[in-house]
Motif scaffolding. Sequence first.
Motif, short mmCIF file in Angstrom:
data_model
loop_
_atom_site.label_atom_id
_atom_site.label_comp_id
_atom_site.label_asym_id
_atom_site.label_seq_id
_atom_site.Cartn_x
_atom_site.Cartn_y
_atom_site.Cartn_z
N TYR B 36 31.83 37.50 48.13
CA TYR B 36 31.67 37.60 49.57
C TYR B 36 30.23 38.01 49.89
O TYR B 36 29.56 38.65 49.09
CB TYR B 36 32.61 38.66 50.15
CG TYR B 36 34.08 38.32 50.08
CD1 TYR B 36 34.80 38.53 48.92
CD2 TYR B 36 34.75 37.81 51.19
CE1 TYR B 36 36.15 38.24 48.85
CE2 TYR B 36 36.11 37.52 51.13
CZ TYR B 36 36.80 37.74 49.96
OH TYR B 36 38.14 37.44 49.90
N GLN B 38 28.01 39.96 53.07
CA GLN B 38 28.13 40.75 54.28
C GLN B 38 26.76 41.07 54.86
O GLN B 38 25.92 41.67 54.19
CB GLN B 38 28.90 42.06 54.02
CG GLN B 38 29.14 42.85 55.31
CD GLN B 38 29.87 44.15 55.09
OE1 GLN B 38 29.83 44.73 54.01
NE2 GLN B 38 30.55 44.64 56.12
N SER B 41 26.54 45.10 60.10
CA SER B 41 27.40 45.16 61.29
C SER B 41 28.26 43.91 61.46
O SER B 41 28.64 43.56 62.59
CB SER B 41 26.55 45.38 62.55
OG SER B 41 25.89 46.62 62.48
N GLY B 43 31.64 41.58 59.40
CA GLY B 43 32.61 41.58 58.33
C GLY B 43 32.17 40.72 57.18
O GLY B 43 31.37 39.79 57.36
N PRO B 44 32.65 40.98 55.97
CA PRO B 44 32.31 40.12 54.84
C PRO B 44 32.76 38.69 55.07
O PRO B 44 33.76 38.44 55.75
CB PRO B 44 33.08 40.76 53.67
CG PRO B 44 33.28 42.18 54.09
CD PRO B 44 33.46 42.13 55.56
N TYR B 87 29.39 40.93 47.33
CA TYR B 87 30.49 41.59 46.62
C TYR B 87 31.18 40.62 45.67
O TYR B 87 31.43 39.47 46.04
CB TYR B 87 31.54 42.10 47.61
CG TYR B 87 31.07 43.10 48.62
CD1 TYR B 87 30.68 42.69 49.90
CD2 TYR B 87 31.04 44.46 48.33
CE1 TYR B 87 30.26 43.61 50.84
CE2 TYR B 87 30.62 45.39 49.28
CZ TYR B 87 30.24 44.95 50.52
OH TYR B 87 29.83 45.86 51.45
N LEU B 89 34.72 40.21 43.60
CA LEU B 89 36.10 40.70 43.48
C LEU B 89 36.83 39.88 42.44
O LEU B 89 36.59 38.68 42.30
CB LEU B 89 36.84 40.60 44.81
CG LEU B 89 36.68 41.75 45.80
CD1 LEU B 89 35.28 41.72 46.40
CD2 LEU B 89 37.73 41.68 46.89
N ARG B 93 42.90 42.26 43.49
CA ARG B 93 42.47 43.60 43.89
C ARG B 93 41.68 43.54 45.19
O ARG B 93 40.77 42.73 45.34
CB ARG B 93 41.59 44.23 42.82
CG ARG B 93 42.31 44.53 41.53
CD ARG B 93 41.52 45.54 40.73
NE ARG B 93 41.68 46.88 41.29
CZ ARG B 93 40.86 47.88 41.04
NH1 ARG B 93 39.81 47.70 40.29
NH2 ARG B 93 41.08 49.07 41.56
N LEU B 94 42.07 44.40 46.11
CA LEU B 94 41.38 44.45 47.40
C LEU B 94 40.38 45.57 47.37
O LEU B 94 40.42 46.49 48.18
CB LEU B 94 42.41 44.64 48.52
CG LEU B 94 43.47 43.55 48.57
CD1 LEU B 94 44.53 43.89 49.60
CD2 LEU B 94 42.83 42.19 48.87
N PHE B 96 36.47 46.40 47.47
CA PHE B 96 35.08 46.05 47.71
C PHE B 96 34.26 47.27 47.36
O PHE B 96 34.23 48.25 48.09
CB PHE B 96 34.85 45.70 49.18
CG PHE B 96 35.41 44.38 49.61
CD1 PHE B 96 36.77 44.23 49.83
CD2 PHE B 96 34.59 43.29 49.79
CE1 PHE B 96 37.30 43.02 50.23
CE2 PHE B 96 35.10 42.07 50.20
CZ PHE B 96 36.46 41.92 50.42
N GLY B 97 33.59 47.23 46.22
CA GLY B 97 32.73 48.33 45.84
C GLY B 97 31.47 48.33 46.67
O GLY B 97 31.41 47.77 47.77
N ALA B 98 30.43 48.95 46.16
CA ALA B 98 29.17 49.03 46.90
C ALA B 98 28.47 47.68 47.00
O ALA B 98 27.64 47.46 47.86
CB ALA B 98 28.24 50.04 46.25
#
Lengths: 114, 106
Positions: B36, B38, B41, B43-44, B87, B89, B93-94, B96-98
């Motif tokens: 993803y 992002q 401000s 959303g991904p 990101y 993924l 798994r939902l 989203f790390g840093a």
Amino acid sequence: SQTIHQWPATLVQPVGSPLSLECTVEGTSNPNLYWYRQAAGRGLQLLFYSVGIGQISSEVPQNLSASRPQDRQFILSSKKLLLSDSGFYLCAWRWAGMAKNIQYFGAGTRLSVL
Amino acid sequence: LAKTTQPISMDSYEGQEVNITCSHNNIATNDYITWYQQFPSQGPRFIIQGYKTKVTNEVASLFIPADRKSSTLSLPRVSLSDTAVYYCLVGDRLVFGAGTILRVKS
């Protein structure tokens, strides 16, 4: 085509006030719905998800709650906001039952609790 | 459940190709790999997804080696507008790390 609406875009609320953020999805039926919160400079934290009307799963104990009164409507609420509830709130949806985990996000709500 | 590791940040210049690698040593047999993007401000936004070898779309390419323990997102000829957080993924798994902050400079 599918669209997701999230409002309001920004919100400033005093500590102790209630909260209601709404998210709606168009163009699909029985989606999985999600609420995330993102602190500044951080990743997304999953708060709640729902696989159907009235079915809510909470990932993190907190001051917030979620409800799904209709198939394509997801609401994030609080009875009394805390300073720590400030953040960027994102709603997302996903096709139910799909092996491929692709989520589609709304534009987000920037919440400032003062 | 597979945990992912990505670089915290990367810098690049306009016109260069950027490769962001994500490691996921414990990926399960049925797990897909999803990336993803992002912007601040917002959303991904889904960029690309793959299971093995190579996937290409109009935005990026995704390279996955045979052991599937890592994946590389490739952005060809980046522009300033590609400055964002990316990101990786794995599976269902939902989380989203840093992510990886990509800064494109002129």
